[in-house]
Enzyme design. Structure first.
Site, PDB file in Angstrom:
ATOM      1  N   SER A 124      30.333  41.067  50.189  1.00  0.00           N
ATOM      2  CA  SER A 124      31.165  39.865  49.481  1.00  0.00           C
ATOM      3  C   SER A 124      30.543  38.918  48.948  1.00  0.00           C
ATOM      4  O   SER A 124      29.452  39.340  48.415  1.00  0.00           O
ATOM      5  CB  SER A 124      33.193  39.661  50.258  1.00  0.00           C
ATOM      6  OG  SER A 124      33.435  39.347  48.837  1.00  0.00           O
TER       7      SER A 124
ATOM      8  N   ASP B 249      38.705  48.923  43.774  1.00  0.00           N
ATOM      9  CA  ASP B 249      38.589  47.616  44.486  1.00  0.00           C
ATOM     10  C   ASP B 249      38.763  47.218  43.183  1.00  0.00           C
ATOM     11  O   ASP B 249      38.026  47.250  42.081  1.00  0.00           O
ATOM     12  CB  ASP B 249      37.469  47.655  44.702  1.00  0.00           C
ATOM     13  CG  ASP B 249      36.896  45.707  45.836  1.00  0.00           C
ATOM     14  OD1 ASP B 249      37.894  45.146  45.778  1.00  0.00           O
ATOM     15  OD2 ASP B 249      36.073  45.935  46.553  1.00  0.00           O
TER      16      ASP B 249
ATOM     17  N   HIS C 176      39.577  45.328  49.330  1.00  0.00           N
ATOM     18  CA  HIS C 176      38.511  44.831  49.191  1.00  0.00           C
ATOM     19  C   HIS C 176      37.785  44.846  51.058  1.00  0.00           C
ATOM     20  O   HIS C 176      38.565  43.982  51.384  1.00  0.00           O
ATOM     21  CB  HIS C 176      38.880  43.614  48.928  1.00  0.00           C
ATOM     22  CG  HIS C 176      37.195  42.569  48.522  1.00  0.00           C
ATOM     23  ND1 HIS C 176      36.221  42.984  48.215  1.00  0.00           N
ATOM     24  CD2 HIS C 176      36.877  41.651  49.751  1.00  0.00           C
ATOM     25  CE1 HIS C 176      35.226  42.219  47.749  1.00  0.00           C
ATOM     26  NE2 HIS C 176      35.482  41.013  48.676  1.00  0.00           N
TER      27      HIS C 176
END
Length: 707
Positions: free
Chosen positions: A538, A624, A670
């Site tokens: 991320s 996502d 995610h």
């Protein structure tokens, strides 16, 4: 109580979330909405068909490439599965003690029983498969005050939003309502449920549903109009109030709903003041505020009567400089604070309402992560928690308020605590700042310089690196790997100021810190670039991707999960639902040319240039919402072209072009869009990639199955 936050890369284990503190409830919401929330937008503008063709091409490329890993992946997958079973901690962490019942989750079922009567009292309350919702995981469970109802939030692998299922418990369990798009929920009374509405990964509204009404219609309670703010709910530990928490990255505002009169309008505790973040608890007729004000300030605990303005709040306790408040448990007459100073965990017990420090206890030096037990009784005399590290399975501890003593649960395994070394180091960054890093390893006959090194980084939103136990980390260290965790600026390991030193126009500090940590390790003789790899997920992808551009010779391979790689285009696109909210972390390049230039100077996508890059493997999720696949397709395309161009310009053999792969999975969440089995294979594939690209010997326990 607070919950530690990160499941960014390791194996996914579903657990019930049974209750959190105001502190963690709001921090979790912020982290959910932004801390691991990253949007990316490709500058390669294409029509739908064009990028779909590119996506299909990348899938085919990966399918061809992964054939060479297949034997090793299969053997690693089997070993990981065996290790996971041997280190399973059971279901006790998912248990909720509520008066005379214990609630627990088992394989998608929620059950309860009375411990005094044993199995005869066992009731199956909910079977998630019977709901017809597909593959869902149980997120949270909330039981109404008199146990008339139970609310359960379930989240599917294909979407961000959760579904709240309400079960009537008396006279046999019965599902009565399903509420879509719920992020958090709390019971105000035995029949009134408050819940937030999540739309486009944003929470801005709070509703109340009264189940004494046959229709069960939802009534709007609160709306947040500022797009920078995320709304979450929390029930105080004494069950007196529900707090409506509105938070941006730097500012908070809390409203109270009195559970004794829940139909009254919410009462504002303190109007939002720019730069003031606060959370609320309640005990013995006093409100307790956990507050920080200003970039360099650490958290303080203050107290006041209900509905007092900021000027009436009295100080109770202050967290020391460069100290991280990891977790907090509010009890009737005490508050337990779990702190981290110089990367060492400790426990402080303070008395209420005086705030006097009654006891300070250093926790074991090997401990890197802490998780409080689920919802200890408010008036309980003991508090339980588990300590772990990436290579140490959780060990359970209990602190007795009466005995003022910390004890370890002998029923929990302490296997491996003395097998592995936990070394706390410091590296000097470019500006002279000392940056902490943690090195984990096991004794081996092999020289340190010849051993593979896996480097971990995050460095954003004031969040710590996830250092909880993961079987794949244990396996690597058993095979002789070194694991390094770089606690760079922008993270939270040294308190709030550590985040402030790596945010906005100080983001480059985190990049310099990461490079310095890796160079320091190599300089001390721990591995070398040829055997080094970086892992990030991320927002951690910003620093990892930036280092690929600025110092690609420091490591040979990088594995990224749903990485944020195009900061500039993301922050210039206000049509994305979280861009405005993110401006407090990254800056606003649309209105401020200074931030435009600064972001462009480190943005991974913007700084790709022909050079000898490390090998790259990116895991992505097709739907996502936080890192759209189009942006990653653009990044991969540009990176691969730069690597080829360098090869041709330098006259290097094409066999030396680094392998650059994008592994795309279906799903819309995610970093956690996969089932347990799929997650197992994903991790095994990542490890196989690292072994192949670092040109390591096949792990000794895997040799037989790969021949």
């Amino acid at each position: 109580m607070m919950r530690n936050l990160a499941q960014q890369v390791g194996l996914f284990v579903c657990r019930i979330s049974s209750g959190t503190s105001a502190w963690n409830s709001v921090i979790s919401a912020s982290y959910f909405s932004a801390g691991i929330t990253r949007y990316s937008r490709s500058t390669v503008y294409r029509g739908y068909k064009a990028w779909q063709n590119l996506l299909d091409s990348e899938k085919r490329r990966w399918q061809r490439a992964c054939a060479k890993y297949q034997g090793l992946v299969t053997s690693l997958e089997k070993r990981l599965c065996d290790m996971h079973q041997s280190y399973s901690t059971g279901d006790e962490k998912g248990m909720i003690i509520y008066e005379d019942y214990i609630y627990f989750q088992d394989n998608g079922c929620i059950c309860r029983y009375k411990p005094n009567t044993g199995e005869d009292s066992l009731e199956v309350l909910l079977i998630s498969e019977d709901l017809g919702l597909g593959d869902y995981e149980i997120q949270k469970i909330r039981v109404s005050p008199k146990q008339k109802f139970m609310a359960v939030t379930l989240k599917g692998y294909e979407r961000e939003e959760s579904t709240c299922v309400v079960v009537k418990l008396d006279n046999g369990p019965q599902v009565t309502h399903c509420i879509e798009n719920v992020f958090s929920c709390e019971w105000a009374t035995d029949r009134m449920l408050l819940h937030t509405s999540q739309v486009n990964v944003q929470c801005r509204q709070v509703f109340a549903t009264d189940f004494s009404d046959a229709n069960g219609a939802a009534q709007l309670v609160y709306t947040e109009n500022d797009p920078r703010f995320f709304v979450d709910l929390y029930c105080t530990r004494d069950k007196r109030f529900i707090t409506i928490n509105s938070n941006s990255k730097s500012t908070s505002e809390v409203r109270l709903i009195d559970n004794r009169c829940p139909f009254e309008p919410p009462v504002l505790v303190q109007k939002r003041i720019a730069g003031v973040i606060y959370y609320i608890e309640h005990s013995n007729g006093c409100l307790y505020m956990l507050r920080r004000h200003g970039e360099a300030a650490e958290y303080k605990i203050l107290k006041a009567a209900v509905s007092s303005g900021m000027k009436h709040w009295e100080p109770v306790y202050e967290v020391q400089e460069r100290t991280k408040l990891v977790d907090m448990e509010m009890l009737k007459d005490h508050c337990l604070l779990f702190l981290k100073n110089h990367n060492q965990l400790s426990l402080e017990v303070i008395g209420l309402p005086s705030g006097a420090v009654l006891q300070s206890i250093k926790l074991p030096a090997w401990a890197c992560a802490l998780e409080l037990d689920h919802q200890a009784e408010y008036g309980a005399g003991t508090v339980g928690f588990s300590l772990s590290s990436p290579v140490h399975p959780p060990v359970h501890f209990e602190y007795s308020l009466r005995k003022k003593q910390l004890s370890v649960d002998t029923n929990h395994s302490s296997d491996g605590i003395h097998q592995f070394h936990t070394l706390r180091l410091e590296a000097k960054s470019k500006d002279g700042t000392s940056v902490p890093l943690t090195l984990l390893y096991k004794d081996s006959e092999k020289q340190m310089r010849q051993r593979p090194l896996l480097i971990h980084v995050y460095g954003a939103y004031g969040m710590d690196l996830n250092m909880s136990f993961k079987v794949e980390k244990r396996m690597l260290v058993e095979e002789g790997w070194l694991l390094a965790y770089c606690h760079v600026r922008g993270g939270g390991e040294l308190g709030c100021n550590w985040h402030s030193e790596g945010v906005l126009d100080k983001k480059l500090n985190g990049l310099e810190d990461l490079g310095s940590c890796i160079s320091h390790l190599h300089g001390l003789g721990y591995s070398q670039p040829h055997y080094s790899a970086v892992e990030a997920a991320s927002a951690g992808g910003v620093l990892a991707g930036a280092l690929c551009n600025s110092a690609p010779r420091l490591f040979r391979a990088v594995v990224l999960e749903a990485p944020f790689l195009d900061v500039l285009n993301t922050m210039m696109n206000v049509s994305l639902p979280l861009t405005i909210e993110e401006q407090e972390e990254w800056g606003n390049p649309l209105s401020d040319e200074k931030y435009h230039r600064y972001i462009k100077s480190y943005c991974p996508y913007q700084n790709i240039t022909p050079q000898n890059y490390p090998c790259v493997r990116i895991t992505a999720y097709e739907n996502d919402q936080r890192v759209p696949i189009q942006g990653l397709l653009g990044y991969i395309t540009r990176l691969r072209k730069a690597a080829r161009d360098y090869c041709h310009e330098s006259g290097t053999s094409e066999s030396r072009i680094p392998h650059i792969y994008l592994d795309v999975h279906p799903g819309g969440s995610h970093c956690d869009s996969l089932s347990w089995e799929e997650s197992l294979r994903k991790v095994a594939t990542q490890l196989a990639f690292l072994h192949m690209e670092l040109k390591l010997d096949i792990p000794r326990r895997c040799k037989g199955s790969t021949q």
